[in-house]
Design a protein around this motif. Structure first.
Motif, PDB file in Angstrom:
ATOM      1  N   ARG A   2       0.836  -1.191   0.000  1.00 63.99           N
ATOM      2  CA  ARG A   2       0.000   0.000   0.000  1.00 63.99           C
ATOM      3  C   ARG A   2       0.873   1.244   0.000  1.00 63.99           C
ATOM      4  NH1 ARG A   2      -5.580  -0.701   3.512  1.00 63.99           N
ATOM      5  NH2 ARG A   2      -6.134  -2.782   2.733  1.00 63.99           N
ATOM      6  N   LEU A   3       0.455   2.238  -0.768  1.00 61.66           N
ATOM      7  CA  LEU A   3       1.160   3.508  -0.830  1.00 61.66           C
ATOM      8  C   LEU A   3       0.156   4.629  -0.618  1.00 61.66           C
ATOM      9  CD1 LEU A   3       3.452   2.918  -3.957  1.00 61.66           C
ATOM     10  CD2 LEU A   3       4.140   2.889  -1.553  1.00 61.66           C
ATOM     11  N   ALA A   4       0.563   5.648   0.108  1.00 67.63           N
ATOM     12  CA  ALA A   4      -0.315   6.778   0.387  1.00 67.63           C
ATOM     13  C   ALA A   4       0.146   8.000  -0.381  1.00 67.63           C
ATOM     14  CB  ALA A   4      -0.347   7.072   1.881  1.00 67.63           C
ATOM     15  N   ALA A   5      -0.817   8.725  -0.917  1.00 64.61           N
ATOM     16  CA  ALA A   5      -0.575  10.028  -1.529  1.00 64.61           C
ATOM     17  C   ALA A   5      -1.452  11.015  -0.771  1.00 64.61           C
ATOM     18  CB  ALA A   5      -0.919  10.004  -3.012  1.00 64.61           C
ATOM     19  N   GLY A   6      -0.896  11.593   0.301  1.00 64.35           N
ATOM     20  CA  GLY A   6      -1.717  12.395   1.186  1.00 64.35           C
ATOM     21  C   GLY A   6      -2.760  11.515   1.863  1.00 64.35           C
ATOM     22  N   GLU A   7      -4.028  11.891   1.731  1.00 64.07           N
ATOM     23  CA  GLU A   7      -5.113  11.114   2.339  1.00 64.07           C
ATOM     24  C   GLU A   7      -5.568   9.951   1.455  1.00 64.07           C
ATOM     25  OE1 GLU A   7      -8.220  13.847   3.129  1.00 64.07           O
ATOM     26  OE2 GLU A   7      -7.153  14.896   4.730  1.00 64.07           O
ATOM     27  N   LEU A   8      -5.042   9.849   0.260  1.00 65.58           N
ATOM     28  CA  LEU A   8      -5.454   8.807  -0.673  1.00 65.58           C
ATOM     29  C   LEU A   8      -4.574   7.577  -0.512  1.00 65.58           C
ATOM     30  CD1 LEU A   8      -6.025  10.950  -3.892  1.00 65.58           C
ATOM     31  CD2 LEU A   8      -7.639  10.416  -2.057  1.00 65.58           C
ATOM     32  N   VAL A   9      -5.201   6.421  -0.299  1.00 71.77           N
ATOM     33  CA  VAL A   9      -4.473   5.168  -0.101  1.00 71.77           C
ATOM     34  C   VAL A   9      -4.649   4.279  -1.328  1.00 71.77           C
ATOM     35  CG1 VAL A   9      -4.214   3.101   1.321  1.00 71.77           C
ATOM     36  CG2 VAL A   9      -4.763   5.308   2.398  1.00 71.77           C
ATOM     37  N   PHE A  10      -3.535   3.848  -1.906  1.00 71.56           N
ATOM     38  CA  PHE A  10      -3.516   3.004  -3.095  1.00 71.56           C
ATOM     39  C   PHE A  10      -2.938   1.626  -2.749  1.00 71.56           C
ATOM     40  CE2 PHE A  10      -3.472   7.312  -4.568  1.00 71.56           C
ATOM     41  CZ  PHE A  10      -4.111   7.319  -5.799  1.00 71.56           C
ATOM     42  N   ARG A  11      -3.367   0.624  -3.477  1.00 73.49           N
ATOM     43  CA  ARG A  11      -2.750  -0.697  -3.425  1.00 73.49           C
ATOM     44  C   ARG A  11      -1.993  -0.917  -4.727  1.00 73.49           C
ATOM     45  NH1 ARG A  11      -7.069  -3.678  -2.916  1.00 73.49           N
ATOM     46  NH2 ARG A  11      -6.994  -3.935  -0.637  1.00 73.49           N
ATOM     47  N   SER A  29       7.972  -5.493 -16.738  1.00 67.63           N
ATOM     48  CA  SER A  29       7.552  -5.233 -15.371  1.00 67.63           C
ATOM     49  C   SER A  29       6.150  -4.635 -15.425  1.00 67.63           C
ATOM     50  CB  SER A  29       8.506  -4.252 -14.696  1.00 67.63           C
ATOM     51  OG  SER A  29       9.781  -4.828 -14.528  1.00 67.63           O
ATOM     52  N   VAL A  30       5.260  -5.142 -14.573  1.00 68.41           N
ATOM     53  CA  VAL A  30       3.862  -4.704 -14.591  1.00 68.41           C
ATOM     54  C   VAL A  30       3.423  -4.375 -13.169  1.00 68.41           C
ATOM     55  CG1 VAL A  30       1.499  -5.269 -15.267  1.00 68.41           C
ATOM     56  CG2 VAL A  30       3.412  -6.211 -16.564  1.00 68.41           C
ATOM     57  N   HIS A  31       2.712  -3.280 -13.024  1.00 68.14           N
ATOM     58  CA  HIS A  31       2.165  -2.861 -11.737  1.00 68.14           C
ATOM     59  C   HIS A  31       0.681  -2.555 -11.934  1.00 68.14           C
ATOM     60  CE1 HIS A  31       6.341  -2.236 -10.363  1.00 68.14           C
ATOM     61  NE2 HIS A  31       6.520  -1.747 -11.583  1.00 68.14           N
ATOM     62  N   SER A  32      -0.176  -3.225 -11.165  1.00 68.83           N
ATOM     63  CA  SER A  32      -1.615  -2.940 -11.190  1.00 68.83           C
ATOM     64  C   SER A  32      -1.969  -2.134  -9.942  1.00 68.83           C
ATOM     65  CB  SER A  32      -2.432  -4.229 -11.217  1.00 68.83           C
ATOM     66  OG  SER A  32      -2.324  -4.877 -12.461  1.00 68.83           O
ATOM     67  N   LEU A  33      -2.735  -1.061 -10.138  1.00 70.35           N
ATOM     68  CA  LEU A  33      -3.140  -0.212  -9.025  1.00 70.35           C
ATOM     69  C   LEU A  33      -4.591  -0.467  -8.641  1.00 70.35           C
ATOM     70  CD1 LEU A  33      -1.711   3.295 -10.056  1.00 70.35           C
ATOM     71  CD2 LEU A  33      -0.522   1.360  -9.013  1.00 70.35           C
ATOM     72  N   ASP A  34      -4.856  -0.465  -7.335  1.00 69.01           N
ATOM     73  CA  ASP A  34      -6.217  -0.309  -6.823  1.00 69.01           C
ATOM     74  C   ASP A  34      -6.316   1.096  -6.274  1.00 69.01           C
ATOM     75  OD1 ASP A  34      -7.207  -2.782  -7.464  1.00 69.01           O
ATOM     76  OD2 ASP A  34      -6.802  -3.672  -5.506  1.00 69.01           O
ATOM     77  N   LEU A  35      -7.337   1.823  -6.680  1.00 70.53           N
ATOM     78  CA  LEU A  35      -7.472   3.225  -6.314  1.00 70.53           C
ATOM     79  C   LEU A  35      -8.275   3.392  -5.026  1.00 70.53           C
ATOM     80  CD1 LEU A  35      -6.339   3.406  -9.168  1.00 70.53           C
ATOM     81  CD2 LEU A  35      -7.979   5.214  -9.661  1.00 70.53           C
ATOM     82  N   PRO A  36      -8.117   4.524  -4.357  1.00 75.96           N
ATOM     83  CA  PRO A  36      -8.831   4.776  -3.096  1.00 75.96           C
ATOM     84  C   PRO A  36     -10.334   4.561  -3.233  1.00 75.96           C
ATOM     85  CG  PRO A  36      -7.212   6.496  -3.504  1.00 75.96           C
ATOM     86  CD  PRO A  36      -7.259   5.660  -4.750  1.00 75.96           C
ATOM     87  N   GLY A  37     -10.884   3.846  -2.258  1.00 77.54           N
ATOM     88  CA  GLY A  37     -12.317   3.595  -2.233  1.00 77.54           C
ATOM     89  C   GLY A  37     -12.747   2.375  -3.018  1.00 77.54           C
ATOM     90  N   PHE A  38     -11.834   1.785  -3.768  1.00 79.18           N
ATOM     91  CA  PHE A  38     -12.141   0.618  -4.593  1.00 79.18           C
ATOM     92  C   PHE A  38     -11.346  -0.597  -4.098  1.00 79.18           C
ATOM     93  CE2 PHE A  38     -12.490   4.349  -7.487  1.00 79.18           C
ATOM     94  CZ  PHE A  38     -13.862   4.288  -7.724  1.00 79.18           C
ATOM     95  N   GLY A  39     -11.843  -1.795  -4.408  1.00 77.36           N
ATOM     96  CA  GLY A  39     -11.121  -3.004  -4.042  1.00 77.36           C
ATOM     97  C   GLY A  39     -10.950  -3.184  -2.553  1.00 77.36           C
ATOM     98  N   GLY A  40     -11.864  -2.630  -1.757  1.00 71.42           N
ATOM     99  CA  GLY A  40     -11.785  -2.767  -0.312  1.00 71.42           C
ATOM    100  C   GLY A  40     -10.893  -1.755   0.371  1.00 71.42           C
ATOM    101  N   LEU A  41     -10.335  -0.797  -0.375  1.00 76.57           N
ATOM    102  CA  LEU A  41      -9.495   0.229   0.221  1.00 76.57           C
ATOM    103  C   LEU A  41     -10.348   1.303   0.902  1.00 76.57           C
ATOM    104  CD1 LEU A  41      -6.784   0.703  -2.550  1.00 76.57           C
ATOM    105  CD2 LEU A  41      -6.479  -0.353  -0.305  1.00 76.57           C
ATOM    106  N   ASP A  45     -17.062  -6.717  -7.073  1.00 77.89           N
ATOM    107  CA  ASP A  45     -16.311  -5.490  -6.805  1.00 77.89           C
ATOM    108  C   ASP A  45     -17.243  -4.294  -6.628  1.00 77.89           C
ATOM    109  OD1 ASP A  45     -13.740  -6.415  -6.591  1.00 77.89           O
ATOM    110  OD2 ASP A  45     -13.160  -5.947  -8.648  1.00 77.89           O
ATOM    111  N   TYR A  46     -18.317  -4.243  -7.400  1.00 79.77           N
ATOM    112  CA  TYR A  46     -19.300  -3.173  -7.209  1.00 79.77           C
ATOM    113  C   TYR A  46     -19.852  -3.196  -5.785  1.00 79.77           C
ATOM    114  CZ  TYR A  46     -19.736  -2.067 -12.239  1.00 79.77           C
ATOM    115  OH  TYR A  46     -19.507  -1.654 -13.522  1.00 79.77           O
ATOM    116  N   LEU A  47     -20.111  -4.389  -5.255  1.00 82.58           N
ATOM    117  CA  LEU A  47     -20.632  -4.508  -3.898  1.00 82.58           C
ATOM    118  C   LEU A  47     -19.615  -4.001  -2.885  1.00 82.58           C
ATOM    119  CD1 LEU A  47     -22.390  -7.996  -4.061  1.00 82.58           C
ATOM    120  CD2 LEU A  47     -23.489  -5.756  -3.909  1.00 82.58           C
ATOM    121  N   ARG A  48     -18.330  -4.319  -3.108  1.00 88.16           N
ATOM    122  CA  ARG A  48     -17.287  -3.841  -2.197  1.00 88.16           C
ATOM    123  C   ARG A  48     -17.152  -2.323  -2.256  1.00 88.16           C
ATOM    124  NH1 ARG A  48     -11.625  -6.727  -2.379  1.00 88.16           N
ATOM    125  NH2 ARG A  48     -11.794  -6.461  -4.639  1.00 88.16           N
ATOM    126  N   CYS A  49     -17.338  -1.769  -3.446  1.00 90.15           N
ATOM    127  CA  CYS A  49     -17.244  -0.327  -3.618  1.00 90.15           C
ATOM    128  C   CYS A  49     -18.380   0.390  -2.903  1.00 90.15           C
ATOM    129  CB  CYS A  49     -17.265   0.007  -5.110  1.00 90.15           C
ATOM    130  SG  CYS A  49     -17.418   1.751  -5.507  1.00 90.15           S
TER     131      CYS A  49
END
Length: 251
Positions: A11-20, A59-71, A164-168
């Motif tokens: 997990r990485l934070a950008a201010g108040e936004l938390v990403f996976r 090299s591949v990196h997939s992001l989960d954005l704040p509020g999605f994917g259980g974040l 995923d919609y339900l988790r969101c």
């Protein structure tokens, strides 16, 4: 069939936004890394087959954005520019150099905005199934197009998307939907100084052919690839064809 790919998660934070971030590094690769960004309501899970396909050579990196994917859901409003600023912060912290930045559906809006604001962070921008098609800039039209697409997707893809919609949850989904419908991606595509690749499934009812051609033509350096037989989630149903299109255009 795409094989299983090992992915390190953090997990990485950008201010108040938390990403996976889910990463499949290839230290010996000299090619730009690829970063995948999901669309509204969903998560990295419906990008998993494309991630695995690309990870065979990059090299591949997939992001989960704040509020999605259980974040955690951020406090306050997060429009497209603010989300793009957060993504840019994450890209810089990955320390992998300029990347091929790939977004699907609303993810296309976020990656185009990143590309327009921070061209130093990207080599190419890829918009898969980009929204919002000028014909579908209302809640009713988007819902109708999504319903049509659901009939064409596989049960496995629909299961991933709707869980995923339900988790969101409806509140965060509707907050982002408002921003999605208001954002004029065609204007921001015109601001890009990096190449733009538009990828569309030939049977996608959400991102129409005329709309995708318009986006391609608005960019200074734009191209369009159509995936035969693909619907809106072509990256999961046709991962090899989508990966080939990305790698061919974004060397």
């Amino acid at each position: 069939m795409t094989g299983r790919t090992e992915r390190a998660e953090r997990r990485l934070a950008a201010g108040e936004l938390v990403f996976r971030v889910l990463s499949s590094p290839r230290p010996r690769s000299e090619k730009p890394a690829v970063v995948l960004v999901h669309g509204i309501g969903v998560s990295h899970r419906y990008l998993s087959r494309l991630h695995a396909e690309l990870a065979q050579t990059r090299s591949v990196h997939s992001l989960d954005l704040p509020g999605f994917g259980g974040l955690p859901k951020p406090v306050g409003d997060v429009d497209v520019p603010r989300m793009a600023e957060g993504i840019a912060t994450v890209l810089a912290s990955l320390d992998v150099g300029p990347v091929v930045l790939v977004g699907h559906s609303m993810g296309s809006q976020w990656v185009v905005e990143v590309g327009a604001r921070r061209p130093d962070l990207v080599t190419h921008v890829v918009a898969m199934g980009p929204v919002a098609d000028a014909r579908h800039r209302s809640v009713f039209a988007q819902t109708a197009a999504l319903a049509v697409d659901t009939l064409g997707e596989t049960p496995a893809i629909n299961a991933v998307v709707f869980t995923d919609y339900l988790r969101c949850g409806p509140r965060w989904y509707l907050a982002q939907l408002r921003h999605m419908l208001a954002y004029r991606i065609e204007d921001r595509a015109a601001a890009l100084t990096r190449p733009l690749l538009v990828v569309r499934g030939s049977r996608d009812p959400i991102a129409g052919m005329e709309w995708c051609r318009l986006l391609r033509d608005r960019a200074d350096d734009g191209s369009l690839v159509v995936i035969p037989g693909g619907h809106h989630v072509a990256q999961q149903s046709r991962p090899r064809a989508v990966a080939a299109a990305i790698l061919a255009c974004c060397t």
